[in-house]
Every structure is written in structure tokens, then in C-alpha cells.
Design an enzyme around this catalytic site. Structure first.
Site, PDB file in Angstrom:
ATOM      1  N   ASP A  40      48.213 -48.674  24.017  1.00 50.78           N
ATOM      2  CA  ASP A  40      49.302 -49.063  23.098  1.00 50.78           C
ATOM      3  C   ASP A  40      49.057 -48.569  21.672  1.00 50.78           C
ATOM      4  OD1 ASP A  40      47.236 -50.667  22.301  1.00 50.78           O
ATOM      5  OD2 ASP A  40      48.273 -52.573  22.599  1.00 50.78           O
ATOM      6  N   ARG A  54      47.897 -48.726  -5.887  1.00 47.85           N
ATOM      7  CA  ARG A  54      48.919 -48.551  -6.924  1.00 47.85           C
ATOM      8  C   ARG A  54      49.844 -49.762  -7.048  1.00 47.85           C
ATOM      9  NH1 ARG A  54      50.691 -42.513  -5.445  1.00 47.85           N
ATOM     10  NH2 ARG A  54      49.831 -43.175  -3.464  1.00 47.85           N
ATOM     11  N   GLN A  55      49.871 -50.611  -6.005  1.00 50.39           N
ATOM     12  CA  GLN A  55      50.657 -51.858  -6.106  1.00 50.39           C
ATOM     13  C   GLN A  55      49.673 -52.948  -6.525  1.00 50.39           C
ATOM     14  OE1 GLN A  55      54.146 -52.179  -5.175  1.00 50.39           O
ATOM     15  NE2 GLN A  55      54.054 -54.228  -6.047  1.00 50.39           N
ATOM     16  N   HIS A  96      42.409 -46.963  -8.920  1.00 49.31           N
ATOM     17  CA  HIS A  96      43.615 -46.779  -9.738  1.00 49.31           C
ATOM     18  C   HIS A  96      43.604 -47.663 -10.984  1.00 49.31           C
ATOM     19  CE1 HIS A  96      47.636 -45.659 -10.688  1.00 49.31           C
ATOM     20  NE2 HIS A  96      47.998 -46.922 -10.724  1.00 49.31           N
ATOM     21  N   ASP A 129      49.041 -36.805 -18.374  1.00 50.84           N
ATOM     22  CA  ASP A 129      49.616 -37.839 -19.251  1.00 50.84           C
ATOM     23  C   ASP A 129      48.495 -38.587 -19.967  1.00 50.84           C
ATOM     24  OD1 ASP A 129      48.575 -39.695 -17.375  1.00 50.84           O
ATOM     25  OD2 ASP A 129      50.378 -39.492 -16.165  1.00 50.84           O
ATOM     26  N   LYS A 176      55.017 -36.051 -24.536  1.00 48.98           N
ATOM     27  CA  LYS A 176      56.453 -35.772 -24.673  1.00 48.98           C
ATOM     28  C   LYS A 176      56.831 -35.864 -26.139  1.00 48.98           C
ATOM     29  CE  LYS A 176      58.344 -37.305 -20.321  1.00 48.98           C
ATOM     30  NZ  LYS A 176      58.586 -38.451 -19.518  1.00 48.98           N
ATOM     31  N   ARG A 179      60.260 -35.833 -28.498  1.00 46.29           N
ATOM     32  CA  ARG A 179      61.725 -35.828 -28.461  1.00 46.29           C
ATOM     33  C   ARG A 179      62.238 -34.996 -29.636  1.00 46.29           C
ATOM     34  NH1 ARG A 179      65.262 -37.925 -25.438  1.00 46.29           N
ATOM     35  NH2 ARG A 179      63.774 -39.198 -24.286  1.00 46.29           N
TER      36      ARG A 179
HETATM   37  C1  R5P Z   1      49.604 -42.061 -11.522  1.00 46.95           C
HETATM   38  O1  R5P Z   1      49.395 -43.164 -11.962  1.00 46.95           O
HETATM   39  C2  R5P Z   1      48.505 -41.263 -10.965  1.00 46.95           C
HETATM   40  O2  R5P Z   1      47.504 -41.053 -11.908  1.00 46.95           O
HETATM   41  C3  R5P Z   1      48.967 -39.907 -10.454  1.00 46.95           C
HETATM   42  O3  R5P Z   1      49.451 -39.133 -11.530  1.00 46.95           O
HETATM   43  C4  R5P Z   1      50.050 -40.043  -9.451  1.00 46.95           C
HETATM   44  O4  R5P Z   1      49.771 -41.051  -8.534  1.00 46.95           O
HETATM   45  C5  R5P Z   1      50.261 -38.736  -8.735  1.00 46.95           C
HETATM   46  O5  R5P Z   1      51.281 -38.920  -7.818  1.00 46.95           O
HETATM   47  P1  R5P Z   1      52.151 -37.723  -7.299  1.00 46.95           P
HETATM   48  O6  R5P Z   1      51.209 -36.682  -6.769  1.00 46.95           O
HETATM   49  O7  R5P Z   1      52.995 -38.336  -6.199  1.00 46.95           O
HETATM   50  O8  R5P Z   1      52.982 -37.219  -8.427  1.00 46.95           O
END
Ligand code: R5P
Length: 282
Positions: A34, A87-88, A118, A157, A180, A182
Site C-alpha cells: 500500500d 517556512r511555515q 529557515h 534580498d 529595490k 522606487r
Molecule cells: C526565502 O525566504 C528563501 O530564502 C528563498 O529565497 C526562497 O525560499 C527561494 O524560493 P524559490 O526558489 O521558490 O524562489
């Protein structure tokens, strides 16, 4: 002390045992008709370190089965090099499960080691002593060995900027992160905060590459800004679905990762930092 390798981390478990010069316990894995997983430890053990990443739900079941099979051991350490569901780690929308907490609560051991998890707040969800290890210096060392031309390490980032800093400080080279700016109501540009990447080799570093979306966008952008070769580096190569195709299509020269998840791109082993942590906790 014996190392017990889970189904998902057999190479890494072998490398940890080799580094420590200790035995590797043999485990039998099979599936019932199974689809349910059967796991059996084929030796008697007193002190063990289980090494198993939990990329899939089945990997998590395997880890829980191994912990259960070690029920009679005097001491059980668990290494979860890559912990899925991390991540959660909080409630984003009312009523959600904090999946990282649910997983951490199920993993019962004397010592738990994760690698570049994470978010550090997850460590408090474990019952035992939980320590997060940093593989970025190992990745940095590898980056330093591939003969880059005027290299710079870039994080996609600000959240990953500390990773770029850790890798770069290992090599004494420049690092930066994308920011970023603007320009007007509807115009935003994304570029390295301080450095010009023109004609330089760039290594983008992140904790993980999952769908590859973040990395592919960053690669394209840096190439448009004149970077020479662009490498995609991460600790955890989740590389779900067509992530690899996206990265090559965006123009990456190569993908570099560790063996927290065992993939073709796992060029750097995290065995030395795991072995060190085990020694310290013997
Ligand atoms: C975000 O918090 C993580 O550091 C990664 O940048 C992210 O999880 C990457 O995810 P993906 O490859 O789906 O863009």
C-alpha cells in the site's frame, strides 16, 4: 557512537561516520504494497546519531521510525540537515497550523542539529537541546576554489545578506545584496545596493532554491547589469519541479549546493560541521 543514516541522507551519514571514524549502522528500508514505509535497524546500538533530511513527508516518517527503532539507546542525537515545513514557522493567516512546530514536536531526541534552518525561532519548538549549524563558511571555501575572476557574492534580498557576508568573509572578498529602489509610482529597479557587478564573476547565495523563481530572477537581472559569469549557490538544493531548467535558462554558469539534500549539484559536504557538533556533544 554509531551513525544511523536515514533513507534521504545515506551519503551524508556515510561521510559523517568516515569523518568521525565511527561505525555506520545498517538499516533496512522497504515499502508495503500500500506504499507505507517499513524501516528496521539491523544492529544493537547504545549511543546513536541519526542523520535524515525531511524533504518529503515520507522522509519525515522515516525519521520518526528511526527514532522509534532507537528507543532502547542510551543517547539519541538527531541531525536534520534540511528540515521541510520550516517556512511555515508562524501563523500567517488565522487558523493555520504552525507546521514547523508540529514537525519539531514530533522529533524527540537528546540533541537535535539543523543546518541553516529557515528561522532560528524554530529551535525553541523542539523538546531536546536544539542547535543550528552554519554551512556558509564551507560553501564559501568551495566558492574560493573554483577560480573566479574579480568575484563578488550577492544575496537576492536583505534577508539573505548575512549569508553573503558569511561566505564572503571566509574569502575576504566583496559582498552585497539586491535592493529595490522606487523611481516613481509604478517604476521600481532592483540592483545591488553598493556594488557594480559589470564584468565581475558573481555568486548569488541563498539558504535554499525551491522553485528557482527567486534565483532565476536574480540571475537574469545581474546578467542584464553586465555580470560576467553568474553562479547560483545555496545550502539546501530543494530544486522542485523545473527549477534547474529555470536557472540555466536565466543564464547561470553553474549551480552549487551542499549535501543537506543529496542532488547532483551537492558539491560541498556538510559532514565536517556535523562531526564537530557531535564531538562537542559526546
Ligand atoms: C526565502 O525566504 C528563501 O530564502 C528563498 O529565497 C526562497 O525560499 C527561494 O524560493 P524559490 O526558489 O521558490 O524562489
Amino acid at each position: 557512537m554509531k551513525i544511523v543514516g536515514g533513507k534521504a541522507s545515506q551519503f551524508l551519514a556515510g561521510r559523517v561516520a568516515q569523518t568521525l571514524g565511527c561505525g555506520l549502522a545498517i538499516v533496512e528500508f522497504k515499502h508495503f504494497p500500500d506504499g507505507e514505509l517499513y524501516t528496521r535497524l539491523l544492529e544493537d546500538i547504545d549511543e546513536v546519531t541519526i542523520v535524515q533530511s525531511t524533504v518529503t513527508d515520507s522522509d519525515l516518517i522515516c525519521l520518526l521510525q528511526l527514532i522509534d527503532a532507537c528507543e532502547d539507546a542510551d543517547k539519541v542525537n538527531v541531525v536534520v540537515p534540511y528540515m521541510g515545513y520550516a517556512r511555515q514557522d508562524k501563523v500567517f493567516i488565522k487558523g493555520e497550523a504552525v507546521s514547523a512546530r508540529a514537525v519539531a514536536r514530533a522529533i524527540k531526541a537528546d540533541n537535535i542539529f539543523t543546518i541553516n534552518i529557515h528561522s532560528k525561532n524554530i529551535l525553541s519548538f523542539f523538546d531536546g537541546n536544539a542547535v543550528d549549524l552554519d554551512a556558509m563558511p564551507l560553501l564559501g571555501k568551495y566558492i574560493g576554489s573554483i577560480g573566479l575572476n574579480n568575484p563578488v557574492i550577492i544575496a537576492p534580498d536583505e534577508g539573505a545578506a548575512h549569508l553573503a557576508q558569511r561566505a564572503a568573509s571566509e574569502l575576504g572578498i566583496d559582498y552585497d545584496h539586491l535592493e529595490k529602489t522606487r523611481l516613481s509610482g509604478d517604476k521600481v529597479i532592483l540592483k545591488a545596493k553598493k556594488l557594480d557587478v559589470m564584468a565581475r564573476d558573481v555568486v548569488i547565495v541563498d539558504d535554499m532554491i525551491s522553485t528557482g523563481g527567486t534565483m532565476a530572477e536574480t540571475i537574469s537581472l545581474l546578467r542584464e547589469q553586465g555580470a560576467r559569469n553568474v553562479y547560483a549557490a545555496c545550502i539546501h538544493p530543494v530544486l522542485s519541479s523545473n527549477a534547474v531548467l529555470k536557472l540555466y535558462d536565466a543564464g547561470t554558469k553553474d549551480i552549487i549546493a551542499t549535501d543537506t539534500i543529496e542532488k547532483v549539484v551537492s558539491k560541498v559536504t556538510v559532514a565536517p560541521i556535523i562531526a564537530e557538533a557531535i564531538k562537542e556533544n559526546l
